[in-house]
Design an enzyme around this catalytic site. Sequence first.
Site, PDB file in Angstrom:
ATOM      1  N   ASP A 109       0.820  -1.204   0.000  1.00  0.00           N
ATOM      2  CA  ASP A 109       0.000   0.000   0.000  1.00  0.00           C
ATOM      3  C   ASP A 109       0.859   1.262   0.000  1.00  0.00           C
ATOM      4  OD1 ASP A 109      -2.652   0.459  -0.309  1.00  0.00           O
ATOM      5  OD2 ASP A 109      -3.123   0.643   1.808  1.00  0.00           O
ATOM      6  N   ASP A 167      -8.815  -2.681   1.947  1.00  0.00           N
ATOM      7  CA  ASP A 167      -8.768  -2.050   3.261  1.00  0.00           C
ATOM      8  C   ASP A 167      -9.813  -2.612   4.208  1.00  0.00           C
ATOM      9  OD1 ASP A 167      -6.784  -0.437   2.206  1.00  0.00           O
ATOM     10  OD2 ASP A 167      -8.209   1.063   1.520  1.00  0.00           O
TER      11      ASP A 167
END
Length: 553
Positions: A398, A451
């Site tokens: 990420d 997420d």
Amino acid sequence: MGLFKFGCFLWVCVVGLLGLGILCGVRAGDIVHDDDRAPKKPGCENDFVLVKVQTWINGQEGREFVGVGARFGTTIVSKEKNANYSLLTLSNPRDCCSPPKTKLEGDVIMVERGNCKFTTKANVAQDAGASAVLIINNEQELYKMVCEPDETDLDIHIPAVMLPKDAGVSLENMLLNNTSVSVQLYSPRRPVVDIAEVFLWLMAVCTILIASYWSAWSAREAAIEHDKLLKDASDEIEDTKGRSFGGVVEISVTLAILFVVVASCFLVLLYKLMSDWFIELLVVLFGIGGAEGLQTCLVAILSRVFKSAGQSFVKLPFLGAVSHLTLAVTPLCIAFAAVWALYRNVSFAWIGQDILGIALIVTVLQIVRLPNLKLANIAAKLSLNVATVLLSCAFLYDIFWVFVSKYIFHESVMIVVARGDKSGEDGIPMLLKIPRMFDPWGGYCIIGFGDILLPGLLVAFSLRYDWLAKKTLRAGYFLWAIFAYGLGLLVTYVALNLMDGHGQPALLYIVPFTLGTFLMLGLKRGDLKILWTRGEPERPCMHYQLHANEAEE
């Protein structure tokens, strides 16, 4: 449609999209408050802001355009009621590199980009009496107008705004076809917090809650069924050794590491091939996965009510045994996904996208568990070492694709893909999103599937472990895990607002909160070794007890 095959399909579909960071954006582009590549200096120290250009044609309100303010010139008012109405005039010469042939007397002058510096155009327009200058770009993108390195102590006291090429064409047509065109220039501020962020937070947390309880319930039912099997007959136990359960996709440490490589390759593929046709392909894939996920969720719920329909089956070619309930629900789910795909550009299409997305996430969290444990341990499919490797890799993934990639590709690959900047559409559909409700610039708050999915695997595991260990809510790990996830997501929103709306890698904040809390709590309670290696509490072996009792007799 086998659940195992479906799980594999879902994993392949979302693997390259996991880890998309939270982003609150507007279609015209983000409001950029500063830019280190365009340093400030006296007379050239404005923040870059988006500017609304409201038109009035013959006294009637017309179209509204969006531009970006220059680094130089006066600041633009933030409230529409404080913005002046000024006549719009087409520059002659069009580039405004030399003085206009007529006095402007407070008009807003529209000029074309090119042939001289931006500051030269602004100075010429100011000397001619203009109240503002609209510079039309020769491309569709908005360009940041800065000062040249050798320009110091500029004295430009009128606002300068750049508009995209299509806006210039529209404004020119208005001037040619109407007697009077006036404009208002203002730059409304975005609210510090929008209620859409609260709803998106609740949506993410509740999705994990639902998926965790479903996963734990299924695991407990499987454990109960297994114990009954062990009690019934030892012969059946021998027959079940080595049997695999197709309803669960099992992931090892190797596959967890491989995920990052595959996800990165898929993300670059999306970035390079981002276009209208590729977005359409993703819409089709998402529609298929969303429809299957919705069908799985509905069948699981309705089978509790319509037990006979859920337990009666019919054999179909290629599909095998399918329940009557599945046959009834599947066409409705396909129709729902098809309607969403056809009307996904309407203002309320986000509702359908979120329903399909939540169903997809819940189903994936139900069937994807880690790692592979044998029949005697089917109730828990995750050990902490695999979760640590997977979340740590996703954490680095990420950060790299949101922050580091901009130094390689000159823009954040993750954010470009999420917004669909290169496709001309609203971005990829593998997102949950809610429209910003009190933002004058509109746009959406969005969160990537990854997420929710990746931390959700750990949270769902914590509840399965608590139930198998017969721990109370307070003494278990689930309450801490879901609280840590919610807090990590909240911190992400705080960082998002502190960074002026720039996209943030949510896992940068969520992983330390969730995984860190789990590791520290396990260490403190003395459960870390079991969590790390076995992934489930020790349970008595009914098979061993059965044979021991027979020997005593």
